[in-house]
Each structure stands twice: as structure tokens, then as C-alpha cells.
Design a protein around this motif. Structure first.
Motif, short mmCIF file in Angstrom:
data_model
loop_
_atom_site.label_atom_id
_atom_site.label_comp_id
_atom_site.label_asym_id
_atom_site.label_seq_id
_atom_site.Cartn_x
_atom_site.Cartn_y
_atom_site.Cartn_z
N ARG A 164 0.84 -1.21 0.00
CA ARG A 164 0.00 0.00 0.00
C ARG A 164 0.86 1.25 0.00
N SER B 200 0.49 3.78 -3.05
CA SER B 200 -0.01 5.11 -2.68
C SER B 200 1.12 5.89 -2.03
N ASP C 145 -0.07 11.11 -1.83
CA ASP C 145 -1.39 10.73 -2.34
C ASP C 145 -2.29 10.15 -1.27
N ARG C 146 -1.76 9.99 -0.05
CA ARG C 146 -2.57 9.36 0.99
C ARG C 146 -3.47 10.37 1.69
N SER D 178 -8.13 7.64 -0.84
CA SER D 178 -7.82 7.73 -2.27
C SER D 178 -7.03 6.53 -2.75
N GLY D 179 -6.33 5.86 -1.86
CA GLY D 179 -5.53 4.71 -2.25
C GLY D 179 -6.34 3.43 -2.21
N SER E 284 0.50 -2.75 -8.83
CA SER E 284 0.63 -1.41 -9.41
C SER E 284 -0.10 -1.31 -10.74
N TRP F 145 -3.95 -1.42 -10.12
CA TRP F 145 -4.44 -0.16 -9.55
C TRP F 145 -4.32 0.99 -10.55
N ASN G 53 -7.46 3.21 -11.88
CA ASN G 53 -7.51 4.63 -11.55
C ASN G 53 -6.52 5.41 -12.40
N PRO H 279 -9.43 1.51 4.13
CA PRO H 279 -7.98 1.50 3.91
C PRO H 279 -7.20 0.61 4.87
#
Length: 669
Positions: free
Chosen positions: A31, A35, A39-40, A49-50, A81, A84, A88, A389
Motif C-alpha cells: 500500500r 499510494s 497521495d494518501r 484515495s488509495g 501497481s 491499480w 484509476n 484502507p
């Protein structure tokens, strides 16, 4: 508070300091990689957001299942990666149509399950038939010199656009100046074929599809007028099958109450069928049936949204072979247009419990100071934890929650013979507590061998409070997001050093918390006077068949599995298999441990299959243990199958009080 299996009550246990679990640690590491720090979550009230904890755990285990020979950290991180990034993807270009940026400000609906981005279509040059496009019409033009309409589509997650040849059934909606399929209109599309670009020229385009749904906004003046003009004159009560057969058409407006599972085995047809239950403003219900290839339209719908059906086909229940008290049902006909008013995404702030600071996963929590996160809420008011999360601990489970993922150890398994359908209850324990979960299977137990002490990962759980104020945790095999993975029997764990830590036998003997125990050991003596025993087992569940049944039938009559509570078909040779049942001594540099094993682990240790062993002459069977090399080293997964009070449920299948450790997987090194 302790409850029975049927009540599924929460069971509190003493708090214990949890030893770091390498699998949990890798999830947090992954994680952090996916992220980055910037970006967290920084605002405690902001939606995560992650990727959620459950999403990462499921993806890792899915990769481990696919690569039984083992994985590396690089393989897992690359797969995570990429998945994800595709889900996104920020886009290939910084320039996005201004129209989409304006619409995005009011975009408040939940993303559909099979949604793909336009950017990913361009990158992969591929699109599957059941993929969903949540698109905005950027432009609608007639191709020069033809009467063919072309829609230029964009979406909220992509910078690219893509062209779609409009199906002719929708031409009437775009031909007029005020046609509804115009610039700025949102649509949902599925069932598309991609015409790939030729070498050196052209761009990918989407070929015509019948499966398009037009989105309406009840807060927009134009759409409010359209809804009132088109739909409010007809209700379900006003529909007449005779009038329809005489040429009357209807436009109906109703809320989607439920979407039934896909049916594939019909007596009169081989076509698939999907049933959608609708309820109108008067509370009258009708069924909307999708047939054959039409079933992919259900990917565009969700419970709680409002569906508008312009000119649906109306069929009698006898013709459609639908059971019910109604005279007729609705179908997707050749002239039908579908409109959808999506439900606004409801959200709720959820406080992050203190258990996150006490258990694995607190490193990320402490690094950003998150005290609460925002999670979506469905039409029934249940909070969806799919993208939570952090890891959900058992003491975090609360009323009216869905999408729960649990990681823990199985301490008891019970079947429920009085339940409707195939229902088993499992008691799952982690470092914070234990809880009963009811597993509802479509036809029969389908998880393979699951025993006491096995570490499992379960996703797609939901929780509600019963009338007697007990928490009831439910799992339905038919649900799309429902997964159950037995990590103790997963071959990839033994060969994936990034996911485990090798412990000594003395360390696991003292360990009290649930964990996957992997040890490097050498083999000692095989117990029971050097004899190797074989027994009959049920291939569906992996449990031994009752000794009394097997001895009386001699593998030729009706055998009974007390776990599944079913008779086994030995004649077919698929339900009853021969399996080893051995006790053996393991040793490392520090100590020895007496264990038992069956199935694949026993075959790996003995280096022979049960059927091959039974074909040996009796004298060769007796001396076979002595023919094995002494002090061979193995990597084994061990489960503590007898250290807890197992109550009145199924006892450990080794039926021996002298040992409580089971080898669930073995790999010669």
C-alpha cells in the motif's frame, strides 16, 4: 459474550500482543508503494484515495493462487501497481474536454463493477464484451457523405476520447435538434466490439451496440420535463397485455428493488436469463426479464436506482416460463429504450477504532494521523467496507456493514442441517476476538479442505443485528465479491519468501496468536509402529469418511460424509478418494514436534501417492517407511488443530489426542 453458531455472536478474548505477521506487513508495504506519501489521506474526513486493505489482500492471494510455484515481491508489486493504475488511470494527456471537467463536479454516483476507462482501451487495444463504459457524449456528428451517426465519448477518468458508431435503434434520439443523445449527455454502454486501428493509420473505434442506457438527472430542468412527459402517464397498474397486443405502447418508471442471479439451466431453453424486480411509485411490482446476450445489461444497473423503460415488450408469464402471481412481465424488446436515474452516492464517516493502533496495520495509520474515513452507504443504509484502507479486525465489525474482509484462524466448523440450502458456520478468530460467520453455498461445500487451526482470508462478508440483538455475519458464495482462500493450504506461501518468515518449532509451540507457521524441518520416525495408513476421504471437503460406513461398505456401497452430511457416490470414483493418514516426528536444530498430516502434504512427505502405495505388495508397504531417506529437509506449513476447545462440533479429523499440530503443506528442499 459467547453465543452459539446459529446466533453468530461476537466472542471477546483477552488482548494479546500480536507478533508481526509477514503477510500483513507485506500488505502495508504494498500500500505504501502504490499510494505514495503525497497521495494518501491527509484530511481525516476525506475519502480514502488509495487502494483498500481488502483490495490489496485479495489481489495478492489471487496472484498466489495463479502461481502455485511461488511469487516474488517484484511480481506482486508489479501486478498490484498495474491493476491499480488501470483502475484509476490518470490519463495519457493533460488535456481533457472542458465539458467533462464541468460535469465531474456534480458526479456523485458509485462506479460500476466492470467499468473500464477509455485510456485503458487505447493502451491495451482491447475491450471485452461485458466491460462497462461510463461515458459522456463529447460530440455527435453524421459521417460526411453518409447517414451514419458517430458519437465521440469521453469519461471522468481519461484524457482520451473514443468514437462509437451509434446503433440505428437510437437514431430517433439523436436526429432532431433537441435529441436527447446530444453533447453533455451521460450514457452507460456495454456489449461493445472494438475495431482496432490498422497499422500506421486510423484510431480505435467502437462498433454499434444495442446495449446503451441513457442517464437522467432529476435536478436538471430538461430531464425533469422529459420524465414528466414520457413516464408519468403510465403505471404498472395501467398496463394491459391485451392492449399491448392490440398496439398500445407504454413508458414505465420504477425503482430497481433487486437483481436476481444469472440463470443458465432452463427447461425449455439453453439461453441465459436474468430477472430484475421493479417497484413503481404506487408500490406495484413487476419483473423485467433479460434473455441471452441481453443479460449483460444488468451490469449497467444497481439496486436502488430508478429505471425508465420506453416501449418495453410485454410478455405473458406462460410464454416466458416465469413463476409469479402477475399476468405478464416486461422484456427488452427491439424498440425499447432504457433510461436510468442513478442513486446519489451516500457516504458516512467511520471512526478508525483503537484496535488499529494495537494490531498490524498501525504503521500506516500512525504516519498520516487518520481518525476517521468516509465510506459509501447503499440504498439499505449499510456501510460498504470494500475500500476501507485498513484491515478490519473482528472487534471492528458492526451492524449494517457490507464488503467486510477478515483474516484469521478457523477454530470451529459446524454444518446446519436445519437451514434452507447448504449452510455452514465457521468461528473465525484474530488477535482481537472471535466471531461466527454463516456461509451460504450455492449447491454444496466448495472450499476444499478447511480444518481447525487453518488461517483463512474471507471477503464479501456482511453483518446485521438480529431480532435478539446478536451480530450475524453472513457470506454468500453467489455474490460477485465473495472469496474464501485457505492460506494454510496455499502452495505459493511455502515458496514465496516475501510473504512468510521461517520459525523454529519451539517458537510456534509458544505462539498464541493466529498466524501461518512455516518451519524448516527434517523428518524423523513415522508413528504407529512404522505403519502407513490410508483412509477414504470425501473429495469435496477433504474430510475422512466415517470408519463405520467405510468398513461396512468396503468402498462399494453408500458411504457417508459426516462433515457435509451427504452420501458419497463411490461408484463414480469422483467423490471418494483414498488418502494417507500418518503421524510423524519433525525436528529442527532446537526441538522435536509430533504432528499428523493427510492429503497433499502426506504424499509430498512419503513421495508416493495413496493409490500407488496401495498397489504395492503388503511386504513392501510394511518396509516402505524404512526406505525413505532419513534427515530429509522440508519446508512445512503447520496449523494448530487441537489447542482450543472445539465444543460439540467436528473434532480434528486425526482423532488423536497425542498431537495437535497438522502439516497442511510440505515442500522438499
Amino acid at each position: 459474550m459467547i453465543g452459539d453458531a446459529n446466533g453468530s455472536s461476537l466472542i471477546e478474548i483477552d488482548d494479546q500482543e500480536e507478533v508481526e505477521d509477514p503477510f500483513l506487513a507485506f500488505i502495508e508495504y504494498a500500500r505504501a508503494v502504490i499510494s505514495p506519501e503525497d497521495d494518501r489521506i491527509e484530511d481525516p474526513t476525506t475519502e480514502a484515495s488509495g487502494p483498500g486493505w481488502g483490495w490489496i489482500a485479495s489481489r495478492i492471494l489471487k496472484t498466489c493462487t495463479a502461481y502455485s510455484s511461488g511469487v516474488t515481491a517484484a511480481i506482486l508489486l508489479s501486478d498490484l501497481s498495474q491493476a491499480w493504475h488501470e483502475q484509476n488511470k490518470p490519463g495519457m494527456s493533460k488535456k481533457k474536454p472542458e465539458l467533462i471537467d464541468q460535469l465531474k463536479k456534480s458526479h456523485r454516483r458509485r462506479r460500476l463493477a466492470n467499468t473500464v476507462t477509455i485510456d485503458s482501451i487505447h493502451e491495451k487495444n482491447f475491450l471485452s464484451m461485458n466491460s462497462v463504459l461510463e461515458a459522456v457524449i463529447v460530440n455527435a456528428d453524421v459521417l460526411p457523405g453518409t447517414n451514419i451517426f458517430m458519437l465521440t465519448l469521453g469519461d471522468f477518468w481519461s484524457s482520451n476520447t473514443i468514437d462509437l458508431y451509434l446503433h440505428r435503434r437510437y437514431y430517433e434520439l439523436v436526429e432532431t435538434a433537441n435529441g436527447i443523445l446530444r453533447k453533455g449527455r451521460e450514457v452507460l454502454i456495454t456489449g461493445c466490439y472494438l475495431r482496432t486501428a490498422r497499422e500506421g493509420c486510423g484510431t480505435p473505434r467502437l462498433l454499434p451496440t444495442e446495449y446503451l442506457v441513457i442517464l437522467l438527472d432529476e435536478d436538471a430542468d430538461d430531464d425533469t420535463i422529459l420524465i414528466g412527459t414520457l413516464f408519468y402517464s403510465d403505471t404498472f397498474s395501467s398496463v394491459s397485455l391485451d392492449a399491448f397486443n392490440n398496439g398500445t405502447s407504454y413508458s414505465l418508471y420504477a425503482r430497481i428493488e433487486s437483481i436476481g442471479p444469472l440463470e443458465s439451466e432452463l427447461e425449455f431453453s439453453t439461453a441465459h436469463r436474468r430477472q430484475i424486480s421493479l417497484v413503481d411509485c404506487d408500490g406495484v411490482r413487476l419483473k423485467f426479464i433479460l434473455w441471452g446476450e441481453q443479460v449483460i445489461l444488468a451490469n449497467l444497473m444497481s439496486v436502488g436506482t430508478t429505471l425508465g423503460l420506453e416501449r418495453p415488450y410485454i410478455s405473458s408469464l406462460d410464454v416466458s416460463a416465469i413463476e409469479g402471481k402477475d399476468e405478464f412481465c416486461l422484456e427488452y424488446g427491439s424498440a425499447t429504450h432504457l433510461y436510468l436515474v442513478p442513486s446519489i452516492l451516500q457516504e458516512e464517516r467511520v471512526c478508525v477504532s483503537l484496535t488499529q493502533n494495537q494490531c498490524q496495520g498501525s504503521k500506516l495509520l500512525g504516519s498520516v494521523g487518520v481518525s476517521q474515513v468516509t465510506l459509501p452507504r447503499d440504498a439499505e443504509g449499510s456501510i460498504d467496507f470494500s475500500n476501507y484502507p485498513f484491515r478490519t479486525n473482528i472487534t471492528d465489525i458492526r451492524d449494517k456493514t457490507t464488503g467486510i474482509s477478515l483474516y484469521g484462524v478457523v477454530t470451529e466448523i459446524l454444518s446446519d442441517p436445519n437451514a434452507r440450502g447448504v449452510v455452514f458456520s465457521l468461528k473465525i478468530e484474530d488477535a482481537t476476538g472471535a466471531i461466527w460467520a454463516k456461509l451460504h453455498f450455492t449447491s454444496t461445500w466448495s472450499l476444499g479442505r478447511v480444518g481447525h487451526g487453518h488461517v483463512v482470508y474471507v471477503s464479501g462478508l456482511s453483518c446485521k443485528t438480529t431480532n435478539d440483538c446478536r451480530l450475524e455475519v453472513l457470506w454468500y458464495e453467489k455474490d460477485e465479491k465473495a472469496t474464501f482462500i485457505n492460506l494454510s493450504c496455499l502452495p505459493a506461501f511455502l515458496a514465496s519468501s516475501c510473504l512468510h518468515r521461517i520459525s523454529t518449532l519451539s517458537q510456534i509451540s509458544k505462539q498464541r496468536n493466529p498466524a501461518i507457521n512455516i518451519c524448516r524441518v527434517k523428518l524423523g520416525e513415522i508413528g504407529q509402529c512404522q505403519n502407513i495408513h490410508t483412509r477414504l476421504s470425501h473429495s469435496v471437503c477433504g474430510q475422512f469418511i466415517d470408519e463405520e460406513s467405510s468398513s461396512s461398505s468396503s468402498h462399494g456401497g453408500n458411504l457417508h460424509c459426516s462433515f457435509c452430511r451427504v452420501s458419497c457416490n463411490s461408484r463414480a470414483g469422483s467423490e471418494v478418494v483414498r488418502s494417507f493418514h500418518i503421524m510423524i516426528t519433525l525436528a529442527d536444530e532446537e526441538t522435536k514436534l509430533y504432528v499428523w498430516c493427510t492429503g497433499q502434504s502426506a504424499s509430498a512427505i512419503l513421495q508416493i501417492s495413496p493409490d500407488e502405495f496401495c498397489e504395492l505388495p503388503e511386504d513392501d508397504q510394511l518396509i516402505y517407511p524404512s526406505s525413505l531417506e532419513n534427515n530429509e529437509w522440508f519446508l512445512v506449513t503447520l496449523a494448530n488443530s487441537g489447542s482450543r476447545n472445539l465444543g460439540s462440533g467436528h473434532r480434528p479429523s486425526h482423532e488423536t489426542e497425542a498431537t495437535c499440530w497438522e502439516i497442511t503443506r510440505a515442500l522438499k528442499i
